[in-house]
Design an enzyme around this catalytic site. Structure first.
Site, short mmCIF file in Angstrom:
data_model
loop_
_atom_site.label_atom_id
_atom_site.label_comp_id
_atom_site.label_asym_id
_atom_site.label_seq_id
_atom_site.Cartn_x
_atom_site.Cartn_y
_atom_site.Cartn_z
N ASP A 28 0.85 -1.19 0.00
CA ASP A 28 0.00 0.00 0.00
C ASP A 28 0.89 1.25 0.00
O ASP A 28 1.53 1.58 1.00
CB ASP A 28 -0.91 -0.04 1.24
CG ASP A 28 -1.79 1.21 1.31
OD1 ASP A 28 -2.13 1.76 0.24
OD2 ASP A 28 -2.10 1.65 2.43
N GLU A 80 29.38 4.13 1.84
CA GLU A 80 29.27 2.68 2.02
C GLU A 80 29.10 2.04 0.64
O GLU A 80 28.87 0.84 0.54
CB GLU A 80 28.16 2.31 3.00
CG GLU A 80 26.77 2.71 2.58
CD GLU A 80 25.91 1.51 2.22
OE1 GLU A 80 25.65 0.69 3.08
OE2 GLU A 80 25.51 1.41 1.04
N CYS A 112 26.12 5.09 7.34
CA CYS A 112 25.72 6.42 6.89
C CYS A 112 26.50 7.55 7.53
O CYS A 112 26.23 8.72 7.28
CB CYS A 112 24.23 6.64 7.15
SG CYS A 112 23.17 5.47 6.31
N THR A 153 13.64 3.73 0.29
CA THR A 153 14.38 4.92 0.73
C THR A 153 15.81 5.01 0.19
O THR A 153 16.29 6.13 -0.05
CB THR A 153 14.47 4.95 2.27
OG1 THR A 153 14.99 3.69 2.73
CG2 THR A 153 13.12 5.18 2.91
N THR A 201 16.29 -1.21 14.56
CA THR A 201 17.01 -0.05 14.02
C THR A 201 16.52 1.26 14.62
O THR A 201 17.18 2.28 14.47
CB THR A 201 16.86 0.02 12.48
OG1 THR A 201 15.47 0.06 12.17
CG2 THR A 201 17.51 -1.16 11.80
N HIS A 234 20.44 12.99 10.73
CA HIS A 234 20.47 11.95 9.69
C HIS A 234 19.04 11.53 9.35
O HIS A 234 18.17 11.49 10.22
CB HIS A 234 21.29 10.74 10.17
CG HIS A 234 21.23 9.61 9.20
ND1 HIS A 234 21.61 9.76 7.89
CD2 HIS A 234 20.78 8.32 9.32
CE1 HIS A 234 21.42 8.61 7.25
NE2 HIS A 234 20.92 7.73 8.09
N LYS A 239 10.60 10.40 8.70
CA LYS A 239 9.93 10.41 10.00
C LYS A 239 10.89 10.47 11.20
O LYS A 239 10.68 11.24 12.14
CB LYS A 239 9.08 9.14 10.12
CG LYS A 239 8.05 9.19 11.21
CD LYS A 239 7.22 7.93 11.19
CE LYS A 239 5.92 8.13 11.92
NZ LYS A 239 4.98 7.03 11.63
N ARG A 243 10.96 13.10 14.45
CA ARG A 243 10.63 12.61 15.79
C ARG A 243 11.79 12.88 16.76
O ARG A 243 11.58 13.32 17.89
CB ARG A 243 10.31 11.12 15.74
CG ARG A 243 9.34 10.71 16.83
CD ARG A 243 8.85 9.30 16.63
NE ARG A 243 9.44 8.41 17.63
CZ ARG A 243 9.66 7.11 17.44
NH1 ARG A 243 9.34 6.55 16.27
NH2 ARG A 243 10.19 6.39 18.38
N SER A 296 24.99 3.30 11.24
CA SER A 296 24.71 2.04 11.91
C SER A 296 26.00 1.39 12.37
O SER A 296 27.03 1.51 11.73
CB SER A 296 23.97 1.11 10.96
OG SER A 296 22.67 1.60 10.76
#
Ligand SMILES: [Zn+2]
Lengths: 347, 130
Positions: A28, A80, A112, A153, A201, A234, A239, A243, A296
Site C-alpha cells: 500500500d 558505504e 551512513c 528509501t 534499528t 540523519h 519520520k 521525531r 549504523s
C-alpha cells in the site's frame, strides 16, 4: 577561526516514486508514504556512482571556496558504496579536481556516518596547522534488497566541504561524538545487499545515538534548542529525524530546511551533509546550526556551526541544493530502475 | 578493454578536460597533441576547457558496440565549449527526441566505461542539458 570555506552538493536527476515500487511488490503506497514521510527517491543512472557524484559535489565546493585545488592537503571520501572493493575513490576525485600529487587520500566507511567522519577529521587536520585546506565528502549510491523496506528509501547523492582557517563561511564551534557497538545494519563481504535488524534499528540504534550526540553537544556548549536557527539530523526516512528533533525540543520550522529525505530519499553518507548544504544555501550571518549524523554499527557525530558574513558571497557561486533537486527531474519506472541498479543479472 | 596504462594516459583529458594550446599559432587541441597540424610546432601549453557548451551536431546510436549495448539507444554529440574547440561525447539525462542543435549543455563527470565485471572503471565527461 576554523570551518567550512566552500560547500557543494550533487544529486542525480532520476527519481522513482513510492507508488512505482509499491505497485511491483503489491504494497500500500499511501501507508509507506505516510509511514516513511517520503514521496520519491533519487536514482543514479548506470554511469553515476559514488566517485562521479563526489567529483561533481567537490567542483561545486571549489567554486564556493574560490581556492587553488593544489592547496588541498587531504581528501577523504566517506561512503558505504565505494565503486571498488579495493582501490580508493579519493584518488580519482583528487586527480579530477587537480589536487594531485601532494595530497593525502583515504576512503572512510561507517555506514551512513562516513561523510560526517570525513568532516570531523578534515577540520582537525586544518586546526592542527598541518594543512591549509582539506576536503571532506559524503556520498552514496545505496541499495536495498528488492522488496525490502530499504528499497523505498535507499537513494543517491553527495555533499562536499572544504575546511580551512581563512575566509570561513561557517565556523565550527563544537563537535561531539557518541558511539556504541550496536549491530542494527550490516553487510558482510561479497554480499550485494545489506541486512538489517528490522524494528531494532529505531530506539536502541538511531534514537539512542542521535539523541545522545545532540544532548551531549548542547550540554557541553551550554546551549538549548532555542539557540539554533536550524537543525539537521540523519534521515533514514522522513519520520525519524522529525521525531528525534521533537523529542529534543526543536520545532518543525528549525528542521524543515535541511529535511531532504521526503524528496530524494536516504542518501546515506550524503544525508545530513546534504541537509547542511540546503541550510547554508539560505542561512544568514550569525545563524547557528546543529548537525547530527548517524551511522549504523553505531554512532553519531554532532557539530555546531555558526554562519559568518562570508556566506553571502559564497551562496550564489554554485547551484543551490533544493534548486538542483527540483531541476530537470526524470521519473523512471521500476523496470528502468532495476536495470540501472543492476538488479537484473544478464550473465 | 581498458588497460591501466591507457587509463592513466587519459586522466588529463578525461578527468580534467585538459587541452593543449600551440605556443606558436595559439590553436587549441583537445585532446592535446605532440605536433601542431597547422604550423608543425611542437610546444604546447596545457589549459582546462570550460565545462559548459552547446551541441553542434549529434547522432543517435541504436546498434552499439558490445561494451555499450546495454545503454542503446543513446546519443553522441559534438559539443563546442568555446569558439573552434569541440569534443565528442555522449549526451545523457535527456529524451533522445528532445536533443537539438544549439542546445546548451554542461559537461558532467560520469563513468564512461566499465571493463566487464572485473576490470577498471573509466571516468570522463558526458553532456547533460543545462
Ligand atoms: Zn600551431
Amino acid at each position: 577561526m576554523i570551518g567550512i570555506v566552500g560547500y557543494g552538493a550533487h544529486v542525480p536527476r532520476r527519481r522513482i516514486k513510492v507508488e512505482e515500487i509499491s505497485k511491483v511488490w503489491g504494497t500500500d503506497a499511501d501507508s509507506y508514504k505516510s509511514g516513511l514521510v517520503l514521496e520519491e527517491k533519487s536514482v543514479p543512472s548506470s554511469d553515476e556512482d559514488t566517485i562521479s557524484i563526489s567529483v561533481e559535489a567537490a567542483r561545486n565546493a571549489l567554486k564556493r571556496a574560490g581556492i587553488d585545488p593544489q592547496k588541498i592537503g587531504a581528501i577523504y571520501v566517506g561512503s558505504e558504496s565505494h565503486p571498488y572493493a579495493v582501490k580508493p575513490s579519493g584518488t580519482v576525485v583528487a586527480d579530477a579536481i587537480g589536487a594531485t600529487p601532494e595530497v593525502h587520500c583515504a576512503d572512510f566507511e561507517f555506514a551512513c556516518k562516513a561523510g560526517s567522519e570525513a568532516m570531523f577529521v578534515t577540520m582537525a587536520l586544518v586546526k592542527s596547522g598541518w594543512m591549509e585546506y582539506a576536503l571532506a565528502i559524503g556520498a552514496d549510491t545505496s541499495q536495498g534488497k528488492p522488496g525490502d523496506a530499504l528499497e523505498y528509501t535507499a537513494s543517491a547523492g553527495g555533499a562536499a566541504f572544504i575546511m580551512g582557517g581563512k575566509n570561513v563561511l561557517a565556523e565550527i564551534e563544537h563537535t561531539y561524538s557518541f558511539m556504541t557497538d550496536t549491530p542494527d545494519f550490516w553487510r558482510r563481504e561479497y554480499q550485494f545487499y545489506p541486512e538489517h535488524a528490522g524494528r531494532f534499528t529505531g530506539e536502541p540504534a538511531y534514537f539512542k545515538h542521535v539523541l545522545g550526540a545532540a544532548n551531549g553537544i548542547m550540554e557541553r556548549a551550554g546551549m538549548k534548542p532555542q539557540d539554533f536557527t536550524f537543525a539537521v539530523f540523519h534521515q533514514p526516512n522522513g519520520k525519524f529525524p522529525l521525531r528525534a528533533g521533537k523529542m529534543l525540543g526543536f520545532s518543525r520550522s528549525q528542521m524543515e530546511t535541511g529535511l531532504l529525505c521526503p524528496i530524494i530519499g536516504n542518501t546515506y553518507s550524503g544525508s545530513s551533509p546534504l541537509g547542511l548544504t540546503a541550510i547554508l544555501d539560505i542561512a544568514k550571518p550569525g545563524d547557528r546550526i546543529l548537525m547530527v549524523s548517524y551511522g549504523s554499527g553505531s554512532g553519531s557525530d554532532g557539530f555546531i556551526w555558526k554562519v559568518t558574513e562570508r556566506i553571502r558571497e559564497a551562496q550564489d557561486r554554485a547551484p543551490k541544493t533544493r534548486e538542483m533537486i527540483a531541476k530537470g527531474k526524470i521519473q523512471v519506472d521500476y523496470g528502468t530502475y532495476a536495470k540501472y541498479r543492476g538488479k537484473i543479472k544478464t550473465g | 578493454m581498458i588497460t591501466p596504462a591507457e587509463y592513466v594516459r587519459e586522466i588529463p583529458a578525461h578527468h580534467r578536460l585538459e587541452a593543449g594550446r600551440c605556443k606558436k599559432c595559439r590553436k587549441i587541441y583537445y585532446p592535446a597533441r605532440q605536433v601542431c597540424p597547422e604550423c608543425q610546432a611542437r610546444e604546447f601549453e596545457p589549459l582546462s576547457l570550460p565545462r559548459e557548451g552547446k551541441i553542434v551536431t549529434f547522432t543517435v546510436i541504436r546498434v552499439a558496440p558490445s561494451q555499450f549495448s546495454d545503454q542503446a539507444p543513446y546519443a553522441m554529440g559534438i559539443v563546442e565549449v568555446q569558439p573552434g574547440v569541440r569534443l565528442l561525447t555522449q549526451v545523457v539525462d535527456c529524451d533522445l527526441d528532445k536533443i537539438e542543435i544549439g542546445m546548451p549543455v554542461s559537461l558532467e563527470f560520469r563513468k564512461i566505461q566499465e571493463d566487464g565485471e572485473k576490470g577498471v572503471l573509466a571516468y570522463g565527461v558526458k553532456a547533460v542539458p543545462r
